[in-house]
Design a protein around this motif. Structure first.
Motif, short mmCIF file in Angstrom:
data_model
loop_
_atom_site.label_atom_id
_atom_site.label_comp_id
_atom_site.label_asym_id
_atom_site.label_seq_id
_atom_site.Cartn_x
_atom_site.Cartn_y
_atom_site.Cartn_z
N ARG A 223 0.83 -1.20 0.00
CA ARG A 223 0.00 0.00 0.00
C ARG A 223 0.87 1.26 0.00
NH1 ARG A 223 -2.87 -0.96 4.08
NH2 ARG A 223 -2.13 0.43 5.68
N ALA A 224 1.94 1.24 0.77
CA ALA A 224 2.85 2.39 0.80
C ALA A 224 3.48 2.64 -0.56
CB ALA A 224 3.94 2.18 1.85
N SER A 225 3.83 1.57 -1.26
CA SER A 225 4.44 1.71 -2.59
C SER A 225 3.43 2.25 -3.60
CB SER A 225 5.01 0.38 -3.07
OG SER A 225 3.99 -0.58 -3.28
N LYS A 226 2.16 1.83 -3.49
CA LYS A 226 1.13 2.34 -4.38
C LYS A 226 0.86 3.82 -4.13
CE LYS A 226 -1.49 -1.81 -5.59
NZ LYS A 226 -2.82 -2.44 -5.66
N VAL A 227 0.88 4.21 -2.88
CA VAL A 227 0.70 5.62 -2.54
C VAL A 227 1.87 6.44 -3.11
CG1 VAL A 227 0.66 7.29 -0.64
CG2 VAL A 227 -0.73 5.21 -0.51
N PHE A 228 3.08 5.88 -3.02
CA PHE A 228 4.27 6.55 -3.58
C PHE A 228 4.07 6.82 -5.07
CE2 PHE A 228 8.40 7.02 -5.44
CZ PHE A 228 9.19 7.62 -4.47
N LEU A 229 3.64 5.81 -5.81
CA LEU A 229 3.44 5.95 -7.25
C LEU A 229 2.30 6.93 -7.54
CD1 LEU A 229 4.21 5.05 -10.11
CD2 LEU A 229 2.57 3.17 -9.89
N PHE A 230 1.25 6.88 -6.74
CA PHE A 230 0.11 7.76 -6.93
C PHE A 230 0.52 9.23 -6.77
CE2 PHE A 230 -4.59 6.51 -6.69
CZ PHE A 230 -4.96 7.55 -7.53
N VAL A 231 1.26 9.52 -5.70
CA VAL A 231 1.68 10.90 -5.45
C VAL A 231 2.64 11.38 -6.53
CG1 VAL A 231 2.85 12.45 -3.82
CG2 VAL A 231 1.30 10.68 -2.97
N MET A 232 3.55 10.50 -6.95
CA MET A 232 4.46 10.85 -8.05
C MET A 232 3.66 11.18 -9.31
SD MET A 232 7.47 8.53 -9.81
CE MET A 232 8.50 8.48 -8.36
N ALA A 233 2.62 10.38 -9.57
CA ALA A 233 1.78 10.62 -10.74
C ALA A 233 1.09 11.98 -10.65
CB ALA A 233 0.74 9.51 -10.86
N LEU A 234 0.60 12.34 -9.45
CA LEU A 234 -0.08 13.61 -9.28
C LEU A 234 0.86 14.79 -9.47
CD1 LEU A 234 -2.47 12.93 -6.26
CD2 LEU A 234 -3.03 13.01 -8.69
N VAL A 235 2.12 14.63 -9.04
CA VAL A 235 3.11 15.69 -9.24
C VAL A 235 3.32 15.95 -10.73
CG1 VAL A 235 5.56 16.31 -9.00
CG2 VAL A 235 4.32 15.32 -7.05
N LEU A 236 3.51 14.88 -11.49
CA LEU A 236 3.72 15.01 -12.94
C LEU A 236 2.45 15.51 -13.63
CD1 LEU A 236 5.74 11.72 -13.61
CD2 LEU A 236 6.65 14.03 -13.38
N PHE A 237 1.34 14.94 -13.25
CA PHE A 237 0.05 15.31 -13.84
C PHE A 237 -0.23 16.80 -13.62
CE2 PHE A 237 -4.72 14.48 -14.11
CZ PHE A 237 -4.68 14.20 -15.47
N GLY A 238 0.00 17.23 -12.39
CA GLY A 238 -0.24 18.63 -12.06
C GLY A 238 0.68 19.58 -12.81
#
Length: 349
Positions: A223-238
């Motif tokens: 779950r921690a690794s998925k959250v890491f990828l999710f936040v990274m995605a939001l940084v790039l997306f934003g």
């Protein structure tokens, strides 16, 4: 920005909004999907830089570590937490327990951070041992409440930190309690409303309560690794979509600005705040903008960090989240629009 770039970014926004609900593979791997869209958005706008890459890798670290460490701590002390919550439930009943815990936790989120509050909400929902349908309902309404409560101080979430920082100078001179003074009369009733809505469940009999197994260390780490990828995605997306926001949303009148910011349902509200908030805005404009970002951030899973954490913990799908969140969220957003339109800014400064 060329017309081609605008069209391509608009297509990316549409893909982010609709594919998670229509394609099972996308729904199942939402983190990876948003990560790919983020890479595409940044590439289309030519926004790649070593600074962005570094930010994309460092920004998720604190959040992911919080998810990992708190998950391990709850695993170790689960028995104590369970007994405490069950004691409250025994004394005041299930529904009042939900209201009290969600309301208190949401207000505390402005001090302990929305991340920690979301993790505690997960444990509360697990301990109450509701049906899956009721669990999702409590989680969704709880995340709405946490998203609202956390904005009251710069400690609560990145949105409030960014806004306070950007308005620190003249004419707002925003300090630690700036957002509390500006928004408390809107936020506190909203937190109470979502806390009450969280308790609108089909109260189960004791015999029907399902046993909740303790998570394995592997599950917590995943779950921690998925959250890491999710936040990274939001940084790039934003970062990739910021130019689109700057040429469209910022030029809108007050009322249109409010509804346009419902894009916060898929785009990190802190990113939008960073792009849109400027010191020349009036307090009324800031109220419109922030309340739109705060409420719509609960619409869909990518809209807020608490949503992401809780959805990952309980394996909540995009359709399941939207089914609970959209009808209530849109109604509340409309209610706030009416209130903001008729209520003048109080003399608080």
């Amino acid at each position: 920005m060329t017309t081609t770039v605008i069209i391509l970014l608009s297509i990316i926004v549409c893909l982010a909004l609709f594919l998670p609900f229509t394609v099972h593979a996308v729904e199942k791997e939402l983190e990876a999907f948003l990560f790919i869209l983020g890479i595409l958005a940044v590439s289309i706008t030519g926004a790649w830089s070593w600074e962005l890459v570094g930010h994309a890798f460092t920004e998720p670290i604190e959040i992911s570590l919080a998810v990992l460490i708190t998950g391990l701590l709850f695993r170790k002390f689960r028995g104590t937490v369970t007994k405490f919550i069950e004691m409250i439930e025994y004394k005041i009943g299930l529904k009042p327990t939900i209201i009290v815990l969600v309301f208190g936790l949401s207000l505390l989120s402005s001090v302990i951070t929305a991340i920690i509050a979301a993790l505690v909400l997960c444990e509360i929902a697990s301990t109450l041992r509701l049906s899956k349908r009721d669990t999702i309902h409590v989680i969704v309404m709880g995340c709405f409440a946490i998203g609202m409560g956390a904005v009251l101080t710069p400690l609560g979430e990145p949105l409030s930190t960014i806004v306070t920082s950007k308005l620190a100078g003249e004419p707002h001179n925003a300090g630690f309690f700036y957002l509390f003074n500006l928004l408390w009369e809107f936020i506190l009733p909203g937190v109470l409303l979502f806390s009450v809505l969280a308790a609108r469940i089909k109260e189960p009999q004791i015999s029907s309560k399902r046993k909740v197994e303790a998570e394995s260390i592997k599950d917590i780490a995943l779950r921690a690794s998925k959250v890491f990828l999710f936040v990274m995605a939001l940084v790039l997306f934003g970062k990739g979509l910021t130019p689109l926001a700057e040429i469209s949303i910022l030029k809108l009148p007050e009322w249109a600005l409010y509804w346009a910011n419902s894009i916060s349902a898929i785009l990190d509200n802190a990113t939008l705040a960073a792009a849109e908030i400027v010191p020349s805005m009036t307090n009324k404009q800031i109220e419109f903008l922030l309340m739109a970002l705060i409420v719509s951030g609960g619409f869909l899973i990518p809209g807020n960090i608490p949503n992401i954490i809780c959805a990952s913990k309980f394996k909540i799908k995009s359709k399941e989240w939207a089914k609970d969140a959209l009808p209530v969220g849109i109604a509340v957003m409309l209610l706030y629009f009416i209130i903001l339109s008729v209520v003048p800014v109080a003399s608080k400064y």
